[in-house]
Design a protein around this motif. Sequence first.
Motif, PDB file in Angstrom:
ATOM      1  N   VAL A  52      29.206  32.306  30.763  1.00  0.00           N
ATOM      2  CA  VAL A  52      29.909  33.570  30.552  1.00  0.00           C
ATOM      3  C   VAL A  52      29.777  34.456  31.778  1.00  0.00           C
ATOM      4  O   VAL A  52      30.737  35.102  32.223  1.00  0.00           O
ATOM      5  N   LEU A  53      28.578  34.487  32.365  1.00  0.00           N
ATOM      6  CA  LEU A  53      28.364  35.268  33.586  1.00  0.00           C
ATOM      7  C   LEU A  53      29.255  34.761  34.715  1.00  0.00           C
ATOM      8  O   LEU A  53      29.860  35.553  35.454  1.00  0.00           O
ATOM      9  N   GLU A  54      29.374  33.440  34.839  1.00  0.00           N
ATOM     10  CA  GLU A  54      30.239  32.862  35.875  1.00  0.00           C
ATOM     11  C   GLU A  54      31.695  33.259  35.655  1.00  0.00           C
ATOM     12  O   GLU A  54      32.430  33.547  36.617  1.00  0.00           O
ATOM     13  N   LEU A  55      32.135  33.270  34.389  1.00  0.00           N
ATOM     14  CA  LEU A  55      33.509  33.677  34.085  1.00  0.00           C
ATOM     15  C   LEU A  55      33.742  35.136  34.472  1.00  0.00           C
ATOM     16  O   LEU A  55      34.777  35.489  35.058  1.00  0.00           O
ATOM     17  N   ILE A  56      32.772  35.982  34.150  1.00  0.00           N
ATOM     18  CA  ILE A  56      32.890  37.407  34.487  1.00  0.00           C
ATOM     19  C   ILE A  56      32.969  37.590  35.989  1.00  0.00           C
ATOM     20  O   ILE A  56      33.810  38.342  36.513  1.00  0.00           O
ATOM     21  N   GLN A  57      32.108  36.879  36.710  1.00  0.00           N
ATOM     22  CA  GLN A  57      32.096  36.999  38.171  1.00  0.00           C
ATOM     23  C   GLN A  57      33.366  36.437  38.796  1.00  0.00           C
ATOM     24  O   GLN A  57      33.878  36.991  39.772  1.00  0.00           O
ATOM     25  N   SER A  58      33.898  35.346  38.212  1.00  0.00           N
ATOM     26  CA  SER A  58      35.121  34.748  38.760  1.00  0.00           C
ATOM     27  C   SER A  58      36.323  35.665  38.604  1.00  0.00           C
ATOM     28  O   SER A  58      37.279  35.596  39.375  1.00  0.00           O
ATOM     29  N   LYS A  59      36.295  36.544  37.591  1.00  0.00           N
ATOM     30  CA  LYS A  59      37.382  37.494  37.352  1.00  0.00           C
ATOM     31  C   LYS A  59      37.128  38.844  38.028  1.00  0.00           C
ATOM     32  O   LYS A  59      37.941  39.761  37.897  1.00  0.00           O
ATOM     33  N   SER A  60      35.979  38.932  38.719  1.00  0.00           N
ATOM     34  CA  SER A  60      35.610  40.168  39.435  1.00  0.00           C
ATOM     35  C   SER A  60      35.629  41.381  38.500  1.00  0.00           C
ATOM     36  O   SER A  60      36.160  42.441  38.836  1.00  0.00           O
ATOM     37  N   ILE A  61      35.042  41.205  37.310  1.00  0.00           N
ATOM     38  CA  ILE A  61      35.012  42.283  36.324  1.00  0.00           C
ATOM     39  C   ILE A  61      33.765  43.137  36.532  1.00  0.00           C
ATOM     40  O   ILE A  61      32.650  42.620  36.607  1.00  0.00           O
ATOM     41  N   ASP A  62      33.954  44.433  36.640  1.00  0.00           N
ATOM     42  CA  ASP A  62      32.853  45.378  36.764  1.00  0.00           C
ATOM     43  C   ASP A  62      32.750  46.160  35.461  1.00  0.00           C
ATOM     44  O   ASP A  62      33.572  47.035  35.180  1.00  0.00           O
ATOM     45  N   PHE A  63      31.759  45.846  34.640  1.00  0.00           N
ATOM     46  CA  PHE A  63      31.646  46.463  33.320  1.00  0.00           C
ATOM     47  C   PHE A  63      31.424  47.971  33.390  1.00  0.00           C
ATOM     48  O   PHE A  63      31.749  48.696  32.462  1.00  0.00           O
ATOM     49  N   THR A 109      32.988  50.017  35.087  1.00  0.00           N
ATOM     50  CA  THR A 109      34.264  50.721  35.227  1.00  0.00           C
ATOM     51  C   THR A 109      35.143  50.585  33.988  1.00  0.00           C
ATOM     52  O   THR A 109      36.206  51.203  33.921  1.00  0.00           O
ATOM     53  N   LEU A 110      34.712  49.780  33.008  1.00  0.00           N
ATOM     54  CA  LEU A 110      35.526  49.554  31.810  1.00  0.00           C
ATOM     55  C   LEU A 110      35.359  50.699  30.816  1.00  0.00           C
ATOM     56  O   LEU A 110      34.292  51.304  30.713  1.00  0.00           O
ATOM     57  N   GLU A 111      36.415  50.974  30.091  1.00  0.00           N
ATOM     58  CA  GLU A 111      36.370  52.019  29.068  1.00  0.00           C
ATOM     59  C   GLU A 111      35.606  51.504  27.848  1.00  0.00           C
ATOM     60  O   GLU A 111      35.829  50.387  27.380  1.00  0.00           O
ATOM     61  N   GLU A 112      34.712  52.314  27.331  1.00  0.00           N
ATOM     62  CA  GLU A 112      33.924  51.902  26.180  1.00  0.00           C
ATOM     63  C   GLU A 112      34.785  51.869  24.921  1.00  0.00           C
ATOM     64  O   GLU A 112      35.739  52.636  24.791  1.00  0.00           O
TER      65      GLU A 112
END
Length: 267
Positions: free
Chosen positions: A65-76, A78-81
């Motif tokens: 899951v961490l690899e998937l998040i990193q591959s999509k360049s997601i920065d949590f 900055t995400l809206e709660e």
Amino acid sequence: MQLLSSTLLSTVTSLLGLYRPYDVYHVTVMPCYDKKLEAVRDDFIFSVDSKEVTEVDSVLTTGEVLELIQSKSIDFKTLEESSLDRLLTNVDEEGHLYGVSGGSGGYAETIFHHAARALYNTEIDGPLEFKTLRNSDFREITFEVEGKPVLKFALCYGFRNLQNIVRKIKMGKCEYHFIEVMACPSGCLNGGGQIKPVQGQSAKELIQLLENVYAQDVLVSNPFDNPIVKRLYNEWLGQPGSENAKRYLHTDYHPVVKSVASQLQNW
């Protein structure tokens, strides 16, 4: 940690009028690669309306899951709660977890509380304090009545400790009524599918960090007060040990007579 039975999940979703079991694609996140092998066992395949349904369709490790998040360049950050999805959640209205004080999601504490209450009419307040024996991965707790030990539970993590327990069982000298077994030292927080130490960080340092973060600001609620569990028993299962409870909550394991490795190609 355990796979959520999709037999139960599918039945609950059907009762709620949401989806048919074969229309649900069930993904679970686990700290252990062995859960991938467990999910493809024949014991976890059932039939609904003449259609074959697997209890769990895909298993992802936390590391994946961490690899998937990193591959999509997601920065949590900055995400809206958004609010917590409370369908079948294990969190109460105050945000406390139900009965999961340990880092492996085991049931030793819950069963110990229940056994003391059901067998000896005794309520044990607060979290249990297990006594550390030969190492931090082998701990035990004893409940006494009139000075006599009547319940003795143990937490046994890591193969070295497991070998000692198995040896005692074979010799008929195991004194425990219940043993919570985890193959990984330090339990599931140290599972094979978890994140790995960064350069310059030891495995011991990482697991200590994980244990501190996991326990940070976490309060445990009494699992007997879980309204979802109460509703399931009141409206459907009846009572612990009923035929419905055995059918949907109990699992039978059988020897694997064929290799399941080939079945993992899509995982």
